[in-house]
Design a protein around this motif. Structure first.
Motif, PDB file in Angstrom:
ATOM      1  N   VAL A  42       0.833  -1.211   0.000  1.00 43.41           N
ATOM      2  CA  VAL A  42       0.000   0.000   0.000  1.00 43.41           C
ATOM      3  C   VAL A  42       0.863   1.255   0.000  1.00 43.41           C
ATOM      4  O   VAL A  42       0.623   2.187  -0.772  1.00 43.41           O
ATOM      5  CB  VAL A  42      -0.964   0.008   1.210  1.00 43.41           C
ATOM      6  N   ARG A  43       1.876   1.261   0.836  1.00 45.17           N
ATOM      7  CA  ARG A  43       2.775   2.422   0.884  1.00 45.17           C
ATOM      8  C   ARG A  43       3.470   2.635  -0.464  1.00 45.17           C
ATOM      9  O   ARG A  43       3.649   3.774  -0.918  1.00 45.17           O
ATOM     10  CB  ARG A  43       3.811   2.237   1.987  1.00 45.17           C
ATOM     11  N   ASP A  44       3.864   1.540  -1.102  1.00 40.57           N
ATOM     12  CA  ASP A  44       4.522   1.640  -2.400  1.00 40.57           C
ATOM     13  C   ASP A  44       3.568   2.230  -3.436  1.00 40.57           C
ATOM     14  O   ASP A  44       3.927   3.122  -4.196  1.00 40.57           O
ATOM     15  CB  ASP A  44       5.022   0.257  -2.840  1.00 40.57           C
ATOM     16  N   VAL A  45       2.331   1.740  -3.457  1.00 35.56           N
ATOM     17  CA  VAL A  45       1.341   2.224  -4.416  1.00 35.56           C
ATOM     18  C   VAL A  45       1.017   3.694  -4.164  1.00 35.56           C
ATOM     19  O   VAL A  45       0.844   4.481  -5.093  1.00 35.56           O
ATOM     20  CB  VAL A  45       0.065   1.354  -4.354  1.00 35.56           C
ATOM     21  N   MET A  46       0.968   4.071  -2.887  1.00 35.93           N
ATOM     22  CA  MET A  46       0.640   5.451  -2.542  1.00 35.93           C
ATOM     23  C   MET A  46       1.873   6.352  -2.537  1.00 35.93           C
ATOM     24  O   MET A  46       1.770   7.536  -2.259  1.00 35.93           O
ATOM     25  CB  MET A  46      -0.033   5.493  -1.173  1.00 35.93           C
ATOM     26  N   ASN A  47       3.042   5.783  -2.842  1.00 33.56           N
ATOM     27  CA  ASN A  47       4.299   6.503  -2.890  1.00 33.56           C
ATOM     28  C   ASN A  47       4.613   7.171  -1.547  1.00 33.56           C
ATOM     29  O   ASN A  47       5.009   8.329  -1.486  1.00 33.56           O
ATOM     30  CB  ASN A  47       4.294   7.535  -4.030  1.00 33.56           C
ATOM     31  N   ILE A  48       4.434   6.398  -0.482  1.00 36.90           N
ATOM     32  CA  ILE A  48       4.738   6.872   0.871  1.00 36.90           C
ATOM     33  C   ILE A  48       6.053   6.231   1.297  1.00 36.90           C
ATOM     34  O   ILE A  48       6.174   5.010   1.356  1.00 36.90           O
ATOM     35  CB  ILE A  48       3.614   6.499   1.865  1.00 36.90           C
ATOM     36  N   LYS A  49       7.011   7.048   1.585  1.00 36.44           N
ATOM     37  CA  LYS A  49       8.327   6.536   2.019  1.00 36.44           C
ATOM     38  C   LYS A  49       8.455   6.693   3.527  1.00 36.44           C
ATOM     39  O   LYS A  49       8.257   7.772   4.060  1.00 36.44           O
ATOM     40  CB  LYS A  49       9.450   7.313   1.327  1.00 36.44           C
ATOM     41  N   ILE A  50       8.802   5.622   4.187  1.00 37.74           N
ATOM     42  CA  ILE A  50       8.994   5.659   5.638  1.00 37.74           C
ATOM     43  C   ILE A  50      10.439   5.338   5.950  1.00 37.74           C
ATOM     44  O   ILE A  50      11.061   4.491   5.428  1.00 37.74           O
ATOM     45  CB  ILE A  50       8.046   4.687   6.368  1.00 37.74           C
TER      46      ILE A  50
END
Length: 50
Positions: A42-50
């Motif tokens: 989900v983070r990858d699809v939403m382009n969220i980098k943690i």
């Protein structure tokens, strides 16, 4: 006197409380693996980098 299979299994489980305590932890560990992978996706699809 014979015991039913359920009674025998219950006695076996009652004698092994470490196993009883480990069952929920195994489920939690499996759930974490699944949810972690899902959240990573989900983070990858939403382009969220943690």
């Amino acid at each position: 006197m014979t015991t039913s299979p359920r009674t025998a299994k219950r006695a076996e489980l009652e004698a092994n409380l470490d196993y009883i305590r480990s069952v929920p932890h195994k489920g939690i560990d499996e759930a974490r693996k699944f949810t972690s992978a899902t959240l990573d996706e989900v983070r990858d699809v939403m382009n969220i980098k943690i």
